[in-house]
Design a protein around this motif. Structure first.
Motif, PDB file in Angstrom:
ATOM      1  N   LYS A   3       0.836  -1.206   0.000  1.00 47.70           N
ATOM      2  CA  LYS A   3       0.000   0.000   0.000  1.00 47.70           C
ATOM      3  C   LYS A   3       0.871   1.256   0.000  1.00 47.70           C
ATOM      4  O   LYS A   3       0.522   2.252  -0.646  1.00 47.70           O
ATOM      5  N   ARG A 289     -11.790   9.577   1.776  1.00 43.54           N
ATOM      6  CA  ARG A 289     -12.087   8.269   1.203  1.00 43.54           C
ATOM      7  C   ARG A 289     -10.971   7.281   1.536  1.00 43.54           C
ATOM      8  O   ARG A 289     -11.224   6.111   1.816  1.00 43.54           O
ATOM      9  N   LEU A 290      -9.716   7.789   1.489  1.00 47.10           N
ATOM     10  CA  LEU A 290      -8.591   6.928   1.868  1.00 47.10           C
ATOM     11  C   LEU A 290      -8.712   6.519   3.329  1.00 47.10           C
ATOM     12  O   LEU A 290      -8.420   5.377   3.704  1.00 47.10           O
ATOM     13  N   LEU A 291      -9.146   7.468   4.149  1.00 54.74           N
ATOM     14  CA  LEU A 291      -9.197   7.202   5.590  1.00 54.74           C
ATOM     15  C   LEU A 291     -10.308   6.227   5.977  1.00 54.74           C
ATOM     16  O   LEU A 291     -10.284   5.689   7.079  1.00 54.74           O
ATOM     17  N   VAL A 292     -11.289   6.019   5.097  1.00 57.98           N
ATOM     18  CA  VAL A 292     -12.304   5.006   5.406  1.00 57.98           C
ATOM     19  C   VAL A 292     -12.013   3.690   4.675  1.00 57.98           C
ATOM     20  O   VAL A 292     -12.814   2.758   4.736  1.00 57.98           O
ATOM     21  N   SER A 293     -10.862   3.645   3.997  1.00 62.33           N
ATOM     22  CA  SER A 293     -10.432   2.356   3.440  1.00 62.33           C
ATOM     23  C   SER A 293      -9.651   1.628   4.546  1.00 62.33           C
ATOM     24  O   SER A 293      -9.190   2.262   5.486  1.00 62.33           O
ATOM     25  N   PRO A 294      -9.546   0.322   4.433  1.00 67.03           N
ATOM     26  CA  PRO A 294      -8.835  -0.403   5.495  1.00 67.03           C
ATOM     27  C   PRO A 294      -7.317  -0.193   5.418  1.00 67.03           C
ATOM     28  O   PRO A 294      -6.551  -1.135   5.258  1.00 67.03           O
ATOM     29  N   THR A 295      -6.910   1.065   5.490  1.00 66.13           N
ATOM     30  CA  THR A 295      -5.496   1.437   5.449  1.00 66.13           C
ATOM     31  C   THR A 295      -5.231   2.387   6.613  1.00 66.13           C
ATOM     32  O   THR A 295      -5.914   3.413   6.726  1.00 66.13           O
ATOM     33  N   PRO A 296      -4.264   2.060   7.479  1.00 62.55           N
ATOM     34  CA  PRO A 296      -4.003   2.940   8.627  1.00 62.55           C
ATOM     35  C   PRO A 296      -3.582   4.338   8.186  1.00 62.55           C
ATOM     36  O   PRO A 296      -2.931   4.509   7.148  1.00 62.55           O
TER      37      PRO A 296
ATOM     38  N   SER B  52     -18.679   5.080   9.183  1.00 65.59           N
ATOM     39  CA  SER B  52     -17.537   4.601   8.388  1.00 65.59           C
ATOM     40  C   SER B  52     -16.205   4.844   9.099  1.00 65.59           C
ATOM     41  O   SER B  52     -15.152   4.657   8.512  1.00 65.59           O
ATOM     42  N   THR B  53     -16.280   5.312  10.347  1.00 62.65           N
ATOM     43  CA  THR B  53     -15.120   5.543  11.234  1.00 62.65           C
ATOM     44  C   THR B  53     -14.281   6.752  10.835  1.00 62.65           C
ATOM     45  O   THR B  53     -13.182   6.932  11.356  1.00 62.65           O
ATOM     46  N   LEU B  54     -14.779   7.574   9.951  1.00 66.36           N
ATOM     47  CA  LEU B  54     -14.026   8.782   9.606  1.00 66.36           C
ATOM     48  C   LEU B  54     -14.091   9.788  10.754  1.00 66.36           C
ATOM     49  O   LEU B  54     -13.108  10.460  11.052  1.00 66.36           O
ATOM     50  N   MET B  74     -10.688  -0.803  11.813  1.00 67.02           N
ATOM     51  CA  MET B  74     -10.212  -1.513  10.612  1.00 67.02           C
ATOM     52  C   MET B  74     -11.206  -2.585  10.166  1.00 67.02           C
ATOM     53  O   MET B  74     -11.462  -2.758   8.970  1.00 67.02           O
ATOM     54  N   ARG B  77     -14.081  -0.940   8.508  1.00 63.07           N
ATOM     55  CA  ARG B  77     -13.751  -0.459   7.152  1.00 63.07           C
ATOM     56  C   ARG B  77     -13.698  -1.605   6.139  1.00 63.07           C
ATOM     57  O   ARG B  77     -13.996  -1.407   4.962  1.00 63.07           O
ATOM     58  N   TRP B 102      -7.663   2.411  -5.823  1.00 67.24           N
ATOM     59  CA  TRP B 102      -8.585   2.252  -4.701  1.00 67.24           C
ATOM     60  C   TRP B 102      -8.762   0.786  -4.332  1.00 67.24           C
ATOM     61  O   TRP B 102      -8.950   0.457  -3.154  1.00 67.24           O
ATOM     62  N   MET B 105      -5.915  -0.083  -2.195  1.00 64.85           N
ATOM     63  CA  MET B 105      -6.114   0.493  -0.859  1.00 64.85           C
ATOM     64  C   MET B 105      -7.073  -0.349  -0.023  1.00 64.85           C
ATOM     65  O   MET B 105      -7.046  -0.328   1.193  1.00 64.85           O
TER      66      MET B 105
END
Lengths: 447, 315
Positions: A3, A289-296, B52-54, B74, B77, B102, B105
């Motif tokens: 990633k 959008r990146l922050l709600v993907s499963p990526t720290p 969505s944990t944002l 996690m 997500r 994406w 990701m």
């Protein structure tokens, strides 16, 4: 890890697909490098009281002319000359940056710069250069055969130019260039005079065989010179060459200096702009959008700054290659590569710091531009650092620009990787400080 | 099975500011389309951001697919796909490059990701433009790509935040049909909108939200019953003083449940407005009243919203 690579690659793609960014990153620094290199190719001004040492190893009259020029009232504001006799001590003072340069006029200087005249004067005990109004009579007739023989013997000598060395500190580049300029002018003037004198003598020798023709002209060398149309163009080839030598063996060139300093300047523009994109992504919605993907979040941040780092590396490497093709010298490749990596790391730290604490992309852009320009001004992008006030030099060490220019200057003056290790350490230390300060801002942003 | 369980969610952006989301609780069940309907600024996006944990809730909590949004971000997500209201795309990258980025990701890769990219491009009718930069796309194409990205990895729950804002009718239709098709394949959907028609068409259940509060929740039928399953016949008279007279005159007509007058405006709740209308017009004529305007309204979410908040959905 994958990633991280994906994020970094995305940054690089975005940077290199933006035409405006490409112009800023690559085209502008190249154009400026060429322009500055062309404009300041022989050194620049704005100086005063430049400390210069004169070591005169020649006993002849020509070297005295050099001394007289350097100590003349006309140059009193510009130069602070000092006559020395100990070469080792003088070189040591240059190496310690106490003075800008040491001018070494070598033994045989007078003899070499006007060999025919020196030989005639020495052999016959006359002063051929005393062509002023005081001398109203031509040389005694009985000397003509001997003058003729000595002159013709000497002018056929064909030797390599004698080198007058300007031993200059790499930190006094403009000053060294000015000193060389003055010296070259002096030598050119001496050459004009001696060449003109030699030509007059040659003419006199020719006319000496004729009876009573143009007696007035023959009696006055100035009239003769005027009749012959002698001017400065007589002296086109100097029998003496002036070389600037730095303690480690390379001389300063504006093209080299501007190639690296412009690269540092536009690297700063690129990385601060790269950092700004974090805020731009927040506004555009891609960061959320990146922050709600499963990526720290840490991976996202590291990948993004990694991309800015790789982009910066590519930018500086491309500029290195391009300016090298134009004739610029950056230094020995291992040292240059290490310096580039350290510099880009440090510069991305500035980008990270700005993006961590700015409120939005517009603010980050304005701050980035201001920081880049101020850092460039105080660190020696436009003027060599040693010509800036002491306190400015000290303050500038908080900028990547200063460390970058120090590293490249050292490399350009002939030093290697080992010698720039302290600078590398300084740049990396500064990098750590930047990232620690940025981390606090990012924690605030990503809370 | 309950896929989302929100309990007393509160979000305040500043310590002394108002609640953007105020004590909201609801469930989303496996396989359903749950819509949050409300005007702009009602708190719909904030709810999605918390789920969505944002954003971290100021109060309350929620679970998504059994994972706590506060402590298992996690895992949450990995269970969701989010389609934000903004076009969260990289304009300088192509459609395929966006999908690949994406997808990676989301932790996808290799041949599986390649296959999914092709599938999503085909589903969104973007195969022909796969290699074109997104900056050259129309608004509708960007919206479709925005949606496709949210579907990568086929998560069990998709959160769509006003996915049809500012697009052409054709693209809107495309998206609505795709959402229905997606749901028919078993994907649960949280859909936010301020378009009543979309909520009516898509949703199994609807939550109406205003000023951060969930003011009601239920199926379309249940919500309609809140205002009664009557049609509304509204007449405007030229004579403002005649409203009350007409209200009294029509009191005996068949199917009338309620009659009210406000100056020259008369509102009648009837079983069938078209059947009642001739008789109402006849009474008005007998009383010498002239009709300026007639409006018939079937019960819908607009009337529900009007009934519950006292103002129109788009106010």
């Amino acid at each position: 890890m994958r990633k991280l690579a994906t994020l970094a690659l995305k940054e690089v793609k975005l940077a290199f697909r933006d035409v405006g960014a490409l112009v800023t990153m690559l085209v502008t620094p190249l154009v400026l490098t060429l322009a500055i290199g062309a404009a300041f190719g022989t050194g620049g001004g704005g100086l005063s009281d430049v400390p210069v040492l004169l070591l005169i190893q020649d006993a002849g009259p020509m070297s005295q002319i050099v001394v007289e020029v350097f100590t003349s009232a006309e140059l009193a504001d510009l130069l602070a000359p000092e006559i020395v006799s100990d070469e080792a001590a003088a070189r040591s003072r240059v190496e310690r940056d106490e003075v800008a340069a040491l001018v070494i006029v070598p033994p045989g200087f007078s003899q070499r710069i006007a060999p025919e005249l020196a030989r005639i004067e020495e052999t016959l005990g006359i002063d051929l250069l005393d062509l002023g109004p005081a001398q109203t009579a031509p040389f005694p007739e009985e000397l003509w055969p001997e003058i003729s023989r000595l002159f013709l013997e000497t002018v056929e000598m064909d030797e390599d130019p004698l080198v007058v060395e300007v031993y200059a500190s790499p930190n006094w580049r403009i000053s060294a260039g000015v000193i060389r300029g003055i010296l070259t002018q002096v030598l050119a003037q001496i050459n004009t005079t001696t060449q003109g004198t030699a030509t007059i003598i040659e003419a006199l020798l020719t006319r000496g065989s004729r009876d009573g023709e143009n007696q007035d002209i023959d009696a006055d060398p100035f009239l003769l010179a005027a009749e012959m149309g002698l001017d400065d163009t007589t002296a086109t080839q100097l029998p003496v060459r002036v070389d600037i030598v730095s303690p480690s063996g390379r001389s300063f060139r504006w093209l080299d200096y501007s190639a690296t300093s412009m690269a540092v300047l536009f690297l700063m523009f690129a990385v601060t702009s790269g950092g700004r994109t974090l805020l731009a992504e927040r506004q555009a919605g891609t960061l959320p959008r990146l922050l709600v993907s499963p990526t720290p979040a840490l991976t996202i941040l590291t990948g993004k700054m990694g991309g800015v780092f790789v982009t910066g590396l590519m930018q500086v490497f491309v500029l290195w290659g391009a300016t090298a093709l134009l004739g610029a010298y950056w230094g020995p490749p291992p040292g240059v590569m290490a310096a580039i990596v350290a510099l880009v790391l440090c510069a991305t730290g500035v980008g990270a710091l700005i993006s961590a604490w700015a409120q939005n992309a517009g603010q980050a852009s304005a701050i980035g531009t201001a920081v880049t320009l101020i850092a460039s001004a105080v660190s020696g992008t436009f003027f060599p650092r040693m010509n800036l006030p002491e306190w400015v030099q000290t303050v500038s060490l908080v900028t990547p620009n200063a460390w970058g220019i120090e590293m490249f200057s050292a490399l350009q003056s002939g030093q290697g990787l080992a010698e720039i290790l302290p600078f590398l350490g300084g740049a990396l230390g500064l990098t750590i400080i930047y990232y620690v300060a940025a981390a606090a801002g990012f924690r605030r942003q990503f809370r | 099975m309950c896929l989302v369980q929100a309990r007393n969610l509160i979000k305040r952006y500043t310590a002394d500011g108002p609640n953007a989301v105020d004590d909201v609780s609801f469930e989303i069940y496996d396989g359903e389309i749950f819509s949050l309907l409300g005007p702009n600024g009602a708190g719909k996006t904030t709810i999605i951001s918390m789920l969505s944990t944002l954003l971290k809730p100021t109060g309350g909590t929620a679970t998504v697919n059994g994972h706590d949004i506060r402590t298992q971000a996690m895992a949450v997500r990995r269970s969701i796909g989010v389609v934000p209201q903004e076009l969260a795309l990289y304009a300088e990258l192509s459609a395929a490059e966006n999908l690949r980025f994406w997808g990676e990701m989301r932790g996808l890769g290799g041949a599986a990701l390649g296959g999914e990219i092709k599938e999503k491009l085909a589903l969104m009718d973007l195969t022909e433009r796969a290699r074109d930069r997104v900056e050259t796309f129309s608004g509708g194409m960007k919206r479709r790509l925005n949606l496709a990205i949210g579907l990568l990895g086929n998560p069990p729950l998709i959160m769509l935040d006003e996915p049809t804002v500012a697009i052409d009718p054709q693209s809107r239709r495309y998206i609505l049909d795709y959402v229905k098709a997606l749901n028919q394949k078993g994907t649960s959907i949280l859909y936010t909108t301020h378009y009543m028609e979309e909520a009516q068409e898509l949703s199994h259940r609807i939550g109406i939200i205003d000023h951060g509060k969930l003011i009601t929740l239920g199926t379309l039928q249940e919500l309609k019953q809140l205002v009664g399953e009557h049609e509304m016949l509204k007449l405007q008279l030229y004579q403002s003083e005649g409203g009350q007279t007409l209200t009294e005159a029509v009191g005996e007509i068949k199917g009338l449940h309620r009659a009210s007058a406000n100056d020259g405006e008369v509102t009648l709740n009837v079983d069938a407005a078209e059947e009642a209308l001739p008789e109402v017009l006849s009474k008005a004529s007998e009383l010498g009243l002239s009709i300026r305007n007639i409006e018939i309204r079937e019960p819908n979410l607009e009337t529900v919203f009007l009934h519950l908040t006292g103002r129109a959905l788009r106010d």
